[in-house]
Design a protein around this motif. Structure first.
Motif, short mmCIF file in Angstrom:
data_model
loop_
_atom_site.label_atom_id
_atom_site.label_comp_id
_atom_site.label_asym_id
_atom_site.label_seq_id
_atom_site.Cartn_x
_atom_site.Cartn_y
_atom_site.Cartn_z
N LYS A 24 -5.96 54.10 50.31
CA LYS A 24 -4.70 53.75 49.69
C LYS A 24 -3.59 53.96 50.70
O LYS A 24 -3.45 55.04 51.29
N TYR A 26 0.72 53.20 51.54
CA TYR A 26 2.06 52.77 51.15
C TYR A 26 2.74 52.31 52.44
O TYR A 26 3.20 53.13 53.24
N THR A 57 -2.74 61.25 44.44
CA THR A 57 -2.96 59.81 44.60
C THR A 57 -4.39 59.45 44.25
O THR A 57 -4.64 58.44 43.56
N ARG A 60 -4.74 59.46 40.50
CA ARG A 60 -4.07 58.32 39.86
C ARG A 60 -4.83 57.02 40.12
O ARG A 60 -4.72 56.07 39.34
N CYS A 61 -5.59 56.97 41.20
CA CYS A 61 -6.40 55.78 41.46
C CYS A 61 -7.57 55.67 40.49
O CYS A 61 -8.02 54.55 40.19
N GLU A 66 -2.55 53.91 40.21
CA GLU A 66 -2.33 53.40 41.56
C GLU A 66 -3.54 52.54 41.92
O GLU A 66 -4.68 52.94 41.65
#
Length: 265
Positions: A24, A26, A57, A60-61, A66
């Motif tokens: 992941k 950003y 993160t 949340r994935c 995410e």
């Protein structure tokens, strides 16, 4: 992977999780750098590590709050990263408790625990009330069902949030540092609820800085830093006798209350 399996530690039917090469980013900031992790049905896994290591993160994935850039996620019988997955159906298997309680301020504790049941699961109000009251009792708040969030302490609000998640009958519970926003006096009540869930056999993936809880309750501890898994293993071994220098350094700072760094402006 089996969709749902009986868990020998308890009566809860639990979903497994499998992450393969999860990445992941950003922009140019790569937060997760190829994470692979399996959580067996009924297992409790605690994610530990410094802030910014990618723990939240990753959590949340799992239920696609995410969306990862690469890799695969399996939750129960679903491949969450499949473009054709029914996300809403998959998410019904997963309950999530955040650092902040995210309760509806205009609804009392009971209604906070029923609104998703009636709207998402299409339960009748009577059935939703029954389920909500049962779960409020589970977290020790049955007597406060008519209280609004601003009439509850932080710890009580967090326990309502847990009851709300449980009222959707999840097979997997995700906890993102559920005690970090609480006063020290209320932390124990929330951790006690989580201990009971573990004893019941709930599959749990927990981001936490509570090393005592991780040592006592987790089947495994995973130490993350810089977007990768540095070390993982049986909780007692990782916390008491870590093998990696970075894990040792982190735990020394966390477990030694006399170690204080002074940062000057």
């Amino acid at each position: 992977m089996n969709d749902v399996e009986s868990n020998p530690r308890g009566t809860v039917k639990a979903a497994g999780v499998s992450l393969k090469d999860l990445r992941k980013s950003y922009g140019s900031n790569e937060v997760l750098k190829g994470i692979s992790l399996d959580v067996a049905p009924g297992e409790v896994v605690c994610l530990i590590g410094p802030s910014g290591s990618g723990k939240s993160t990753l959590l949340r994935c799992v239920n696609l709050l995410e969306k990862p850039n690469e890799g695969t996620i399996h939750v129960g019988g679903f491949e969450a990263t499949d473009l054709d997955v029914d996300i809403d159906k998959m998410r019904r298997k997963v309950g999530m408790v955040f650092q902040q309680f995210n309760l509806f301020p205009h609804l009392d504790a009971l209604r906070n625990c029923t609104v998703a049941q009636t709207k998402v699961l299409r339960r009748s109000q009577a059935e939703a009330d029954k389920v909500a009251r049962h779960n409020l009792e589970r977290v020790g708040l049955g007597h406060l069902a008519d209280r609004f969030p601003d009439q509850l302490s932080g710890g009580q609000q967090q326990r309502v949030a847990i009851a709300r998640a449980l009222s959707m009958n999840p097979e997997l519970m995700l906890f993102d540092e559920p005690t970090s926003a609480l006063d020290p006096e209320t932390v124990g009540d929330v951790l006690a609820v989580m201990r009971n869930l573990a004893k019941e056999g709930m599959t749990m993936l927990v981001v936490t800085h509570e090393m005592g809880f991780a040592r006592e309750v987790a089947d495994r501890v995973v130490f993350m830093d810089g977007g990768v898994v540095v070390e993982e293993g049986v909780a007692e071994q990782v916390i008491s006798a870590p093998t990696q220098p970075r894990t040792k350094e982190f735990l020394r700072r966390v477990l030694d209350p006399t170690h204080i760094e002074v940062v000057e402006d």
